[in-house]
Design a protein around this motif. Sequence first.
Motif, PDB file in Angstrom:
ATOM      1  N   PRO A  26       7.369  -1.102  -7.034  1.00 16.92           N
ATOM      2  CA  PRO A  26       8.318  -0.780  -8.108  1.00 16.92           C
ATOM      3  C   PRO A  26       7.691   0.030  -9.245  1.00 16.92           C
ATOM      4  O   PRO A  26       8.403   0.681 -10.004  1.00 16.92           O
ATOM      5  CB  PRO A  26       8.778  -2.154  -8.613  1.00 16.92           C
ATOM      6  N   SER A  27       6.392   0.031  -9.362  1.00 13.76           N
ATOM      7  CA  SER A  27       5.758   0.728 -10.489  1.00 13.76           C
ATOM      8  C   SER A  27       5.360   2.159 -10.162  1.00 13.76           C
ATOM      9  O   SER A  27       4.723   2.816 -10.976  1.00 13.76           O
ATOM     10  CB  SER A  27       4.516  -0.043 -10.922  1.00 13.76           C
ATOM     11  N   VAL A  28       5.773   2.673  -9.002  1.00 12.40           N
ATOM     12  CA  VAL A  28       5.299   3.988  -8.551  1.00 12.40           C
ATOM     13  C   VAL A  28       5.586   5.114  -9.533  1.00 12.40           C
ATOM     14  O   VAL A  28       4.690   5.894  -9.829  1.00 12.40           O
ATOM     15  CB  VAL A  28       5.852   4.316  -7.141  1.00 12.40           C
ATOM     16  N   LEU A  84       0.811  -1.213   0.000  1.00  8.47           N
ATOM     17  CA  LEU A  84       0.000   0.000   0.000  1.00  8.47           C
ATOM     18  C   LEU A  84       0.847   1.266   0.000  1.00  8.47           C
ATOM     19  O   LEU A  84       0.464   2.276  -0.566  1.00  8.47           O
ATOM     20  CB  LEU A  84      -0.957   0.012   1.205  1.00  8.47           C
ATOM     21  N   ASP A  85       1.994   1.212   0.641  1.00  6.49           N
ATOM     22  CA  ASP A  85       2.874   2.370   0.662  1.00  6.49           C
ATOM     23  C   ASP A  85       3.506   2.513  -0.718  1.00  6.49           C
ATOM     24  O   ASP A  85       4.183   1.594  -1.193  1.00  6.49           O
ATOM     25  CB  ASP A  85       3.953   2.176   1.733  1.00  6.49           C
ATOM     26  N   PRO A  86       3.326   3.670  -1.396  1.00  4.75           N
ATOM     27  CA  PRO A  86       3.884   3.840  -2.741  1.00  4.75           C
ATOM     28  C   PRO A  86       5.396   3.640  -2.795  1.00  4.75           C
ATOM     29  O   PRO A  86       5.919   3.229  -3.831  1.00  4.75           O
ATOM     30  CB  PRO A  86       3.502   5.266  -3.121  1.00  4.75           C
ATOM     31  N   ALA A  87       6.093   3.880  -1.725  1.00 12.65           N
ATOM     32  CA  ALA A  87       7.542   3.715  -1.740  1.00 12.65           C
ATOM     33  C   ALA A  87       7.929   2.240  -1.876  1.00 12.65           C
ATOM     34  O   ALA A  87       9.037   1.927  -2.316  1.00 12.65           O
ATOM     35  CB  ALA A  87       8.145   4.290  -0.466  1.00 12.65           C
TER      36      ALA A  87
END
Length: 188
Positions: free
Chosen positions: A34-36, A28-31
């Motif tokens: 890998p696709s952020v 859930l955390d964007p960090a």
Amino acid sequence: MPYTPEKPKLAESTDELRARIPGWGADLDPADRPSVPKEQFDPDLSGAHWQFPERQPEKWPRERSIEHKFLTPVFGTSCPPKGLSGVIRRYSYRRFSEGRAAHWLLLLAADRVDTVESTLGSLLTRRPDNPVTETGVRSEFTHHGLSSRRRGHRVDRVHHPLDPVIVAAPWVLAGGVAYLILRRAIRR
């Protein structure tokens, strides 16, 4: 609701799911994803160019599971229900849930009834089915059928004695019925 582009609401909150399922929501955390850098989050951007898909026209009443509110937008039409087998199929869909064994056993029975109906229907045409050429019996004698059954480790060896019975039984039964009908007609 199925068949719409909206995402269904979660039954439980994120915190409840995280507490109940170890590791739930790890990405859930964007960090952590890998696709952020390439990812776009837009709830209105679902890729669907429709609110509800265009419905396929229904030429005759189709079977529909009792779990579903309506027929799916697209459905198969290659084998419309007919005869006694169609009556059995309609009853199975109308009466039993897809989670019940009775539903599937009735559908299996309808398939067997359809086979018998097709065989009997074939006998009434000018070109009936030919069980010798259409079942591969001739190839047993011309392409080493017996030797291939004796040698090797074939998985289907157990049911080989039943194959002639399964293939010949409908024809023998149909012949017996035809003989009885003809005999009764001649006596009258």
